[in-house]
Every structure is written in C-alpha cells, then in structure tokens.
Design an enzyme around this catalytic site. Structure first.
Site, PDB file in Angstrom:
ATOM      1  N   ASP A 175      -3.171  -2.243   9.159  1.00 33.72           N
ATOM      2  CA  ASP A 175      -3.151  -2.738  10.530  1.00 33.72           C
ATOM      3  C   ASP A 175      -4.208  -3.822  10.762  1.00 33.72           C
ATOM      4  OD1 ASP A 175      -0.975  -1.099  11.523  1.00 33.72           O
ATOM      5  OD2 ASP A 175      -2.331   0.585  11.233  1.00 33.72           O
ATOM      6  N   GLY A 232       0.863  -1.181   0.000  1.00 33.56           N
ATOM      7  CA  GLY A 232       0.000   0.000   0.000  1.00 33.56           C
ATOM      8  C   GLY A 232       0.892   1.221   0.000  1.00 33.56           C
ATOM      9  N   GLU A 251      -7.098  30.972   4.277  1.00 36.04           N
ATOM     10  CA  GLU A 251      -6.049  31.784   4.886  1.00 36.04           C
ATOM     11  C   GLU A 251      -5.162  30.935   5.808  1.00 36.04           C
ATOM     12  OE1 GLU A 251      -7.349  35.567   6.159  1.00 36.04           O
ATOM     13  OE2 GLU A 251      -5.590  35.911   7.402  1.00 36.04           O
ATOM     14  N   HIS A 295       4.385   0.603  12.629  1.00 39.80           N
ATOM     15  CA  HIS A 295       3.421   1.110  13.598  1.00 39.80           C
ATOM     16  C   HIS A 295       3.454   0.164  14.792  1.00 39.80           C
ATOM     17  CE1 HIS A 295       0.302   3.644  14.920  1.00 39.80           C
ATOM     18  NE2 HIS A 295      -0.706   3.281  14.149  1.00 39.80           N
TER      19      HIS A 295
HETATM   20  N1  NAP Z   1      -0.154   5.318   5.386  1.00 42.34           N
HETATM   21  C1  NAP Z   1       0.496   6.050   6.273  1.00 42.34           C
HETATM   22  O1  NAP Z   1       0.453   7.293   6.218  1.00 42.34           O
HETATM   23  C2  NAP Z   1       1.353   5.399   7.324  1.00 42.34           C
HETATM   24  C3  NAP Z   1       2.332   6.170   7.960  1.00 42.34           C
HETATM   25  C4  NAP Z   1       3.165   5.552   8.881  1.00 42.34           C
HETATM   26  C5  NAP Z   1       2.976   4.215   9.203  1.00 42.34           C
HETATM   27  N2  NAP Z   1       1.976   3.497   8.594  1.00 42.34           N
HETATM   28  C6  NAP Z   1       1.840   2.072   8.932  1.00 42.34           C
HETATM   29  O2  NAP Z   1       2.378   1.309   7.870  1.00 42.34           O
HETATM   30  C7  NAP Z   1       1.665   0.056   7.757  1.00 42.34           C
HETATM   31  C8  NAP Z   1       1.095  -0.073   6.357  1.00 42.34           C
HETATM   32  O3  NAP Z   1       0.167   0.982   6.165  1.00 42.34           O
HETATM   33  P1  NAP Z   1      -0.319   1.436   4.711  1.00 42.34           P
HETATM   34  O4  NAP Z   1      -1.098   2.715   4.915  1.00 42.34           O
HETATM   35  O5  NAP Z   1       0.808   1.392   3.757  1.00 42.34           O
HETATM   36  O6  NAP Z   1      -1.338   0.260   4.429  1.00 42.34           O
HETATM   37  P2  NAP Z   1      -2.396   0.193   3.286  1.00 42.34           P
HETATM   38  O7  NAP Z   1      -2.114   1.215   2.236  1.00 42.34           O
HETATM   39  O8  NAP Z   1      -3.714   0.179   3.911  1.00 42.34           O
HETATM   40  O9  NAP Z   1      -1.931  -1.233   2.728  1.00 42.34           O
HETATM   41  C9  NAP Z   1      -2.761  -2.158   2.446  1.00 42.34           C
HETATM   42  C10 NAP Z   1      -1.982  -3.424   2.039  1.00 42.34           C
HETATM   43  O10 NAP Z   1      -2.505  -4.452   2.827  1.00 42.34           O
HETATM   44  C11 NAP Z   1      -2.948  -5.467   1.940  1.00 42.34           C
HETATM   45  N3  NAP Z   1      -4.091  -6.161   2.534  1.00 42.34           N
HETATM   46  C12 NAP Z   1      -5.220  -5.613   3.028  1.00 42.34           C
HETATM   47  N4  NAP Z   1      -6.025  -6.580   3.515  1.00 42.34           N
HETATM   48  C13 NAP Z   1      -5.386  -7.750   3.316  1.00 42.34           C
HETATM   49  C14 NAP Z   1      -5.677  -9.095   3.628  1.00 42.34           C
HETATM   50  N5  NAP Z   1      -6.801  -9.446   4.271  1.00 42.34           N
HETATM   51  N6  NAP Z   1      -4.777 -10.050   3.266  1.00 42.34           N
HETATM   52  C15 NAP Z   1      -3.625  -9.717   2.657  1.00 42.34           C
HETATM   53  N7  NAP Z   1      -3.289  -8.458   2.340  1.00 42.34           N
HETATM   54  C16 NAP Z   1      -4.150  -7.486   2.678  1.00 42.34           C
HETATM   55  C17 NAP Z   1      -3.312  -4.763   0.645  1.00 42.34           C
HETATM   56  O11 NAP Z   1      -3.273  -5.681  -0.422  1.00 42.34           O
HETATM   57  P3  NAP Z   1      -4.393  -5.706  -1.591  1.00 42.34           P
HETATM   58  O12 NAP Z   1      -4.058  -4.587  -2.527  1.00 42.34           O
HETATM   59  O13 NAP Z   1      -4.241  -7.044  -2.165  1.00 42.34           O
HETATM   60  O14 NAP Z   1      -5.719  -5.447  -0.913  1.00 42.34           O
HETATM   61  C18 NAP Z   1      -2.196  -3.725   0.589  1.00 42.34           C
HETATM   62  O15 NAP Z   1      -1.036  -4.288   0.014  1.00 42.34           O
HETATM   63  C19 NAP Z   1       0.579   0.105   8.841  1.00 42.34           C
HETATM   64  O16 NAP Z   1       1.080  -0.509   9.992  1.00 42.34           O
HETATM   65  C20 NAP Z   1       0.405   1.607   9.084  1.00 42.34           C
HETATM   66  O17 NAP Z   1      -0.110   1.916  10.350  1.00 42.34           O
HETATM   67  C21 NAP Z   1       1.192   4.045   7.652  1.00 42.34           C
END
Ligand code: NAP
Length: 407
Positions: A158, A97, A306, A182
């Site tokens: 998560d 993601g 603003e 995270h």
């Molecule tokens: N986004 C942020 O701003 C951010 C910042 C700092 C830390 N984090 C942390 O980084 C980590 C990843 O976050 P993200 O935002 O990158 O996640 P995300 O965009 O929500 O990533 C989703 C990923 O999870 C997969 N997925 C979802 N459901 C699934 C399932 N049931 N089985 C297998 N794969 C599944 C998706 O695959 P498909 O495409 O196949 O559904 C996709 O590859 C988390 O721990 C988050 O808290 C995020």
C-alpha cells in the site's frame, strides 16, 4: 478444561497430522493450464468437461442473520466461460509480494493471459522467475507491464502504491481497468494522492486472507472468500468484470461491498481481534498469571495453547455456543458471567479504534512507517521484540512437545 474439549482437540490434531500428506499428493500432480485448481482437474475430470456447456447459475441472495446479501460464487463462472470472457484481456499483476504471487499463479493456472510487472532486479523479480515468469515474455518492468496489460492489478504494497502513483497514473489509459485488492489507496486519497483517471473502470477484489492462503486453497480445489467492490463503472460492466477476475485469481465466494467499507473493516479487524487485540489480550492474561506465581508453561498453556489448539478451532467449525457446549459446566458458567464484562470493557477501545481508522490516523501511521527506507529493518526489530517476550519463548518449548511438531 473438559475431557470433551480435550477429545475434540485430539481429533483436530490428528486431522492436522493428515493434512500435509494430502497436500503433498496434490502438489505432486503435473502442472496444469486450464482448471480452477490441480485438485479440481484431477478429481472431477468429468465435471470439468461438462463445464464447457454449463451456464452460469446466477447470483445468490442469502439471509445473513436477518439481512439479505448478494453472494457471487465460482460456479457463476464455469472455467470455459471465464476463459472466453477474458480471452482478449491481459491481466498485468503489478507487484509480486504475497498477493501478486497467489493471485498471479492462480490466474495463470486458470488459463488466463497473465503477465507480471515488478522493479527490475529486486527481490520480486527474482521470486517471479523462480515461479516460472519469463523476462521479456511474461515478466516485465512495471511501466512496460502496465503498457501491455488491459487489467492493471495494483498489488504493490500500500505504501508503494502511493509512492509510485505519479509514474503509474499516466500509463493507465482509457480502455484499461484498474484493479486493487484493498480500498486503502483510493479511499484515503488525501493522504495517498491516488486518484484514478476518470475514464477507466476501477474495481476491487480483496481476498480475506494472506496471498499464501489464496494459493494454498486454490491448490486444494477450494476458493478463498473475497470482498468485491466497484469504485468507478465507466463501461457498465465493472461488477461483472470484478466477479470474473475474482474467480480467476482464486476466490470461491465473493461478498459485495464498497471500497470504503472494505478498507475500514479491514484496518479495524487486523488492529483488533485478528492481530493487535489478540496479542494484547494474550499478553495481559499471561502476565497476570505469572505475577500470581504460575509457571511459564502453565500460563502459556492456559492462555495460548488451549485457545489455538482446542477451543478456537471449535468456534471456527460450529460457532461460539458449540465451543461453550464442548466445555465443562464450571468453565461455561464462568465464561458466561465474564463475557459481558469483557465486552463492556472493550467496547470503548473498539470505538476509539474505529474512529482512528475513519479519521485516517491509522493510514497516516501506516504510510509513514511503511514508506521509510528502513521499514524492513524497523519491522524486523519490533517483531524480534515480540518473539523474545517470555510468553512466546515459553510457547516454543510447549509447541516442541506436540506429537506433530516440526522444527
Ligand atoms: N498480504 C495480505 O494478507 C493481503 C490480503 C488482502 C489484500 N492485500 C492487499 O494486496 C496488496 C498487495 O499486498 P501484499 O501484501 O501482496 O504486498 P507486499 O507483499 O508488501 O508486496 C510488496 C510488493 O511491492 C513491491 N514494492 C515495494 N516497494 C516498492 C517500490 N517503492 N517500488 C516498486 N515496487 C515496490 C515489492 O517489490 P520488491 O520485491 O522489488 O521490493 C513487492 O513486489 C495491498 O493493497 C494489500 O493491502 C494484502
């Protein structure tokens, strides 16, 4: 607002207008395989050569408003040293993601061994191929990628980390390192049931920004600020590994914390001032203006435009007093009088929010919502409701009048 603030806003707008051209120039350069970034290689070819003999400068202790804190930084890991340190490792990015994309591409560009593991034929599988990950070579189904990786970087959403843990856990065998971005899954183990095996290092690198920003800053030759933490140190090298991998995925500066502090502050901040609080505050101010007969454009300009275009960038640049000083004496006096009133009114809400994070309520809600099979549609429905609020509809028209507007 004051003409000084207006001039600052104008300067900021013209900088913003120049930015896309600079970015386009960087992206146009040929892909590279061994550098902190495209920009770093092209702009400082000489210093990149020097990096092969450079040694780590050592960690830095900085005094943050009276508290000493340790900061790790990219220059602790010259590129050649980083590549050498991780030469026998395979970073397995599980999930592609926002973070998987940013961290994976940065680590690959830094010349590290990286593979991606996602469920086959999902959206991420398609996206990863578009970014040049090759099925059977660098792109694998999740279980296979974990088998091939030495550092298992769990970057699934998560909710998915919790859902997939029963399948993933047995594959994380002794000698591997488990990595998160995270503290969520590990800290709220009673709800997520994510309990790392006892014989592996468990580390965290949490970029303080979206994965898109992790990538953009890297391509600009800069690095994102990240929190780093160690949950379990079996080898005695967990912290060192976390800093190295943190640099590998695109961090510039890394601030040491714990898994628990990272997740508490993160859940609290995004529900508060960063996202939830700001939408609530904008909306309340806008509604009162509208109820008192102000037009949508006036209410929007005086609430959002603003703030985002003129005043908040000044806070970001040089702090709150700088922004106050940039405004009229009339504005300053009133703001100084009202700030403590808002602080007093908001403190109980922030206390309630922190408690809700600490006692797991926020995690429970998040797992329930994001674990639904209909979560994408349910989310889209709620975001559409926001998009259709009068304040944001008025905002679209206001934005369209900006000189640098792009549809
Ligand atoms: N986004 C942020 O701003 C951010 C910042 C700092 C830390 N984090 C942390 O980084 C980590 C990843 O976050 P993200 O935002 O990158 O996640 P995300 O965009 O929500 O990533 C989703 C990923 O999870 C997969 N997925 C979802 N459901 C699934 C399932 N049931 N089985 C297998 N794969 C599944 C998706 O695959 P498909 O495409 O196949 O559904 C996709 O590859 C988390 O721990 C988050 O808290 C995020």
């Amino acid at each position: 607002m004051s003409s000084l603030a207006a001039r600052s806003a104008q300067a900021l707008r013209s900088t913003a207008r120049r930015a896309p051209r600079a970015a386009a120039k960087i992206v146009a350069k040929p892909a590279q395989t061994a550098s902190y970034s495209l920009l770093a290689r092209s702009a400082v070819a000489g210093s990149a050569r020097r990096s092969t003999v450079e040694t780590a400068r050592g960690v830095k202790t900085l005094n943050f408003a009276g508290t000493e804190e340790t900061v790790y930084e990219r220059s602790d890991w010259p590129l050649a040293k980083l590549q050498d340190y991780l030469k026998n490792d395979t970073l397995a990015i599980i999930g592609y993601g926002s973070q998987g994309h940013g961290q994976g591409l940065n680590a690959r560009d830094n010349g590290l061994n990286v593979i991606v593991g996602v469920r086959k034929d999902g959206e991420s599988w398609r996206q990863a191929q578009e970014d040049g990950w090759v099925p059977g070579e660098t792109l694998f189904p999740i279980e296979e990628a974990i088998g091939r990786g030495t550092v298992i970087m769990n970057l699934l959403s998560d909710a998915a980390q919790s859902q997939t843990w029963p399948t993933i856990a047995p594959l994380i065998t002794k000698g591997k390192t488990l990595y998160f971005s995270h503290g969520f899954s590990v800290v709220y183990k009673d709800l997520t049931h994510v309990i790392p095996p006892a014989d592996v290092d468990v580390i965290l690198v949490a970029p303080k920004g979206s994965g898109r920003t992790v990538r953009t800053l890297f391509k600009e030759g800069r690095g994102i600020n990240s929190s780093i933490a160690v949950f379990q140190d079996v080898t005695g090298k967990a912290l060192e590994k976390a800093t190295a991998i943190g640099v590998g995925v695109g961090s510039g500066y890394m601030y040491e914390t714990t898994f628990q502090k990272e997740v508490y502050s993160d859940l609290y901040g995004e529900r508060g001032v960063l996202m939830g609080g700001i939408q609530g505050m904008f909306l309340a101010q806008y509604k009162v203006l509208r109820a008192n007969g102000h037009s949508p454009s006036e209410a929007f300009n005086e609430t959002v435009e603003e703030a985002t275009q003129s005043l908040y960038p000044l806070i970001g640049e040089k702090g709150m007093d700088y922004m106050y000083n940039a405004c009229s004496t009339t504005a300053r006096r009133g703001a100084l009088d009202w700030a403590p009133i808002f602080e007093k009114a908001n403190t109980p809400i922030f206390e309630q929010l922190y408690e809700s994070v600490k006692n797991g309520t926020e995690t429970k809600n998040s797992l329930e919502f994001n674990g639904r099979s209909t979560y994408r549609e349910d989310l889209a429905k709620e975001l559409k409701e926001i998009d259709e609020q009068e304040i944001w509809r008025a905002g679209k028209v206001v934005r369209s009048l900006r000189p640098d507007y792009k549809a």
